[in-house]
Design an enzyme around this catalytic site. Structure first.
Site, PDB file in Angstrom:
ATOM      1  N   LEU A 166       0.851  -1.193   0.000  1.00  0.00           N
ATOM      2  CA  LEU A 166       0.000   0.000   0.000  1.00  0.00           C
ATOM      3  C   LEU A 166       0.887   1.243   0.000  1.00  0.00           C
ATOM      4  O   LEU A 166       0.668   2.199   0.733  1.00  0.00           O
ATOM      5  CB  LEU A 166      -0.944  -0.034   1.198  1.00  0.00           C
ATOM      6  CG  LEU A 166      -1.909  -1.232   1.102  1.00  0.00           C
ATOM      7  CD1 LEU A 166      -2.167  -1.832   2.458  1.00  0.00           C
ATOM      8  CD2 LEU A 166      -3.207  -0.840   0.442  1.00  0.00           C
ATOM      9  N   SER A 222       1.246   3.558  -2.119  1.00  0.00           N
ATOM     10  CA  SER A 222       0.643   4.826  -2.543  1.00  0.00           C
ATOM     11  C   SER A 222       0.004   5.556  -1.369  1.00  0.00           C
ATOM     12  O   SER A 222      -0.040   6.788  -1.351  1.00  0.00           O
ATOM     13  CB  SER A 222      -0.393   4.585  -3.645  1.00  0.00           C
ATOM     14  OG  SER A 222      -1.452   3.779  -3.177  1.00  0.00           O
ATOM     15  N   ASP A 223      -0.492   4.817  -0.374  1.00  0.00           N
ATOM     16  CA  ASP A 223      -1.042   5.472   0.816  1.00  0.00           C
ATOM     17  C   ASP A 223       0.056   6.211   1.577  1.00  0.00           C
ATOM     18  O   ASP A 223      -0.162   7.307   2.105  1.00  0.00           O
ATOM     19  CB  ASP A 223      -1.699   4.439   1.728  1.00  0.00           C
ATOM     20  CG  ASP A 223      -2.957   3.854   1.124  1.00  0.00           C
ATOM     21  OD1 ASP A 223      -4.046   4.355   1.424  1.00  0.00           O
ATOM     22  OD2 ASP A 223      -2.849   2.895   0.337  1.00  0.00           O
ATOM     23  N   GLY A 224       1.253   5.588   1.650  1.00  0.00           N
ATOM     24  CA  GLY A 224       2.362   6.241   2.332  1.00  0.00           C
ATOM     25  C   GLY A 224       2.767   7.536   1.664  1.00  0.00           C
ATOM     26  O   GLY A 224       3.091   8.525   2.335  1.00  0.00           O
ATOM     27  N   GLY A 254      -0.454  10.299   1.868  1.00  0.00           N
ATOM     28  CA  GLY A 254      -0.692  10.948   3.150  1.00  0.00           C
ATOM     29  C   GLY A 254       0.222  12.133   3.371  1.00  0.00           C
ATOM     30  O   GLY A 254      -0.221  13.229   3.750  1.00  0.00           O
TER      31      GLY A 254
END
Length: 732
Positions: free
Chosen positions: A589, A591-593, A596
């Protein structure tokens, strides 16, 4: 009407960038992209990224490296020696607002332009120092690289398959994430410096950025604190009906079709017999086998894009596994204007990743090609005198975002991570959560597991994030995933789809500076809470919207998690094993890192723009478009050479060995990155295999890359009896 340059959020900000390679240059590029005047200080031979590539026609040239061209747009270049030209560097710092550097701890100070020296001549200067492990601590002087930092700080041990070696994320993920974090920290420190007249020294450790990254690592650390267990690579990546990677007629797709709500939709879509009679919570093995067969047949008849379109039409989260070439040719990104076309006097006309987000009121600086080496020789930044009102310096300085109120209607990981970062630096954050249900995947699992199921998941390498593995009577308050991002926040509940709930949100927004949301666009639109409606009650409001794909274009209302986003932008295939398909990979994941931190950075830019203009605005930050710059070198290779980069595994463009090797014990590994022949000789000496250093097969980096399979096997054997921690320190 202001001109575009003066309407950029960082107009008037002056930056001196002495950093090299990826992290620091990406930080300064982000600042330049939104209006800062950046002077890039290079050594006589140029930034090392000038030699990294890719190059047009694979012909190396210092002015044609795709990585350098991508990261250094909108900058000026001067050549200075960091030690011999210390007085020139101090002169530049005297006229700057920001100085970015990435030399080893203590070197800038020894050369005469450390923080104390430059702050004496420019008290308002913000200095960002980017190092592998920080300015203090036992690892202060240790060396590191992308591979080793992902290994020691990031989620490398969780990537790949349980029966194979762990895999790094694609490209320079850790360094891009650190550069983005440095840009965020710089804008925060700058906002306080402009209020108080006192600058700051940012000590940024790439290792700590990885440890706090929202791509599983911060959650895994919280799970370890709650349970004593650490997640690893999954052996069964499919896990259940409706979950996992499946093969299509022309590639792969991941459709999220499990659970009480989604499984009936999936079964109806594929025309499964008896679909309307199925209890999603109780499917016997014979039924599951039959459904899997029907599902496989349905997918085998459809190209991946057609299957994705049908899944999205049935309300399912879905994403195709695209190559970089698929991404570059995708009409969605063309229609969205996600690419920049720039002419370079040596490299020619090329296509680059464009803006990571859109701002409705502030302008982005006009794209400018990367500079030639020393193109701006003699560049100076005039010294500012008495330009800022100052306050008395105090040990107890206010946090940069004290007095800022943020509301959020966010789910899962990326959106909550934005507000986590804002809250940690002083903002008052209020979560708006449903009054009539608990959000699955945000406050925990959709189905609360039994104790037996908890034990089963732990054995499979997927520990459940409840304290001591016990969901308790209120599992929604005990989830490691939620609690790791929800600290420093307040919570209220309402149903935003009702008139009463909408009215409550509008009353709150009237008293807020920022609203963050990352839902499917139609959700917010149906609730009547789009930016136009919110701006009527608060014209100064900044609204950050974080759709998976966009607020317009062909993919506007597509549903996706971060794992679908990464597949769609080409990252999942890049980070795979060269000899296997994506169906064997654990989920990432990443892309979440990125999203954000990027969202928090975008909010800081909008706050700065509002301070100057009084205007609120809408920020549109799709997860896909925000991740494209992280894949810049591969996109540049595609646009330069028409090359569709295959799965990379742990390979490096130039270095060998560059891999992870098994050590003593169960699933213990060490990451080793050798950049020079002398380093290889030292490695062989430490491992007790000095004969490898004189073996003609391994006499140079090119030779080692040619025989890398043999070399990896020999090094793996040499490492297998060693303790990973002891070997780490010995090699350092």
């Amino acid at each position: 009407m202001p001109d575009a340059a003066s309407n950029t959020p960082l107009h008037g900000v002056r930056v001196v960038d002495l950093s090299r390679h990826v992290a620091g240059p990406y930080a300064s590029y982000l600042l330049a992209q939104f209006g800062a005047d950046v002077v890039k200080v290079e050594p006589a031979g140029g930034d090392p990224s000038r030699g990294f590539g890719p190059f047009p026609n694979d012909d190396p040239h210092s002015e044609r490296s795709g990585l350098f061209l991508h990261l250094n747009r909108n900058k000026r270049s001067v050549v200075l020696d960091a030690e011999a030209d210390a007085s020139r560097i101090r002169d530049l710092a005297a006229g700057a607002d920001v100085l970015i550097e990435d030399f080893a701890p203590g070197e800038a100070e020894r050369w005469g332009w450390g923080f104390e020296a430059v702050s004496d001549i420019n008290p308002g200067l913000v200095m960002a120092s980017i190092t592998p492990f920080g300015q203090t601590g036992p690892y202060r002087d240790y060396r590191a690289s992308e591979l080793t930092l992902q290994a020691i700080g990031g989620p490398l041990v969780s990537n790949g398959h349980a029966e194979r070696e762990p895999l790094k994320l694609g490209g320079h993920y850790a360094l891009y994430h650190a550069g983005l974090t440095a840009a965020l920290a710089t804008t925060m420190a700058l906002s306080r410096a402009e209020r108080t007249g006192h600058g700051d020294w940012i000590d940024l450790s790439v290792f700590e950025c990885q440890a706090g990254c929202r791509d599983r690592r911060s959650i895994q650390l919280t799970i370890a604190a709650y349970t004593g267990h650490c997640g690893g690579r999954l052996a069964d990546v499919r896990r259940a009906l409706g979950i996992g990677v499946r093969r299509c007629a022309d590639g792969y797709i991941n459709i999220m079709g499990a659970g009480v709500k989604r499984l009936p939709r999936l079964l109806a879509m594929i025309g499964a017999p008896g679909a309307d009679q199925v209890d999603p919570l109780h499917i016997d093995p014979a039924q599951q086998e039959m459904f899997e067969r029907v599902y496989s047949d349905w997918l085998a008849e459809r190209p991946k894009r057609e299957a994705m379109q049908e899944a999205q039409a049935h309300g399912l989260l879905a994403g195709t596994f695209n190559t970089i070439a698929d991404v570059v040719s995708d009409p969605h990104y063309r229609q969205r204007g996600a690419w920049d076309e720039l002419e370079h006097p040596v490299a020619g006309r090329l296509t680059y990743p464009g803006r990571p987000f859109k701002m409705s009121a502030a302008s982005r600086a006009a794209p400018v090609r990367a500079p030639l080496l020393n193109e701006h020789d003699g560049a100076v930044l005039p010294v500012r005198r008495n330009g800022r009102a100052t306050t008395a310096r105090s040990e107890d300085q206010p946090l940069p975002l004290e007095g800022i109120r943020v509301a959020e209607i966010t789910v899962v990981w990326a959106g909550p991570h934005v507000t986590q970062l804002l809250a940690e630096w002083g903002a008052d954050v209020i979560r708006i959560e449903p009054a009539n249900r608990v959000q699955p995947f945000t406050r925990g699992m959709e189905q609360v597991p039994t104790p037996g199921r908890v034990r089963e998941l732990v054995e499979r390498g997927a520990p459940v994030g409840y304290p001591d593995g016990d969901p308790g009577a209120d599992p929604w308050n005990r989830s490691a995933s939620f609690n790791s991002h929800a600290r420093n926040k307040r919570s209220m509940t309402c149903d935003i789809m009702t008139p009463e709930g909408r009215e409550a949100v509008l009353k709150l927004v009237a008293e807020c500076d920022v609203l963050v949301e990352n839902n499917v666009p139609e959700t917010i639109d149906k609730a009547g809470l789009d930016y136009a409606a919110l701006a009527e009650v608060n014209p100064r409001l900044i609204m950050l919207r974080m759709p998976a794909f966009a607020l317009d274009g062909p993919y506007r209302d597509f549903r996706a998690f971060g794992l679908h986003v990464e597949a769609m932008v080409g990252h999942t295939l890049l980070r795979g094993y060269p000899d296997a398909g994506p169906e064997v990979l654990s989920e990432s994941l990443a892309s979440d890192g990125i999203s954000g931190v990027q969202g928090a950075f975008a909010v800081m830019l909008a706050l700065r723009h509002r301070q100057r203009t009084g205007k609120g605005q809408l920020i549109e930050q799709p997860l896909t478009e925000g991740f494209l710059p992280v894949l810049g070198e591969f996109i540049m290779d595609a646009t330069m050479n028409g090359r569709d980069t295959p799965p990379q595994g742990n390979a490096h463009r130039h270095h060998a060995p560059h891999n992870v090797y098994p050590c003593r014990g169960d699933d213990n590994w060490i990451a080793i990155d050798v950049a020079a022949d002398a380093e290889f000789a030292a490695l062989c000496d430490v491992l007790g295999v000095p004969e490898l250093a004189t073996d003609e097969r391994f006499a140079s980096a090119a030779a080692r890359r040619q025989h890398v399979t043999t070399l990896d096997a020999l090094l793996g054997s040499a490492c297998s009896s060693r303790d990973k921690e002891a070997l780490f320190h010995e090699l350092q």
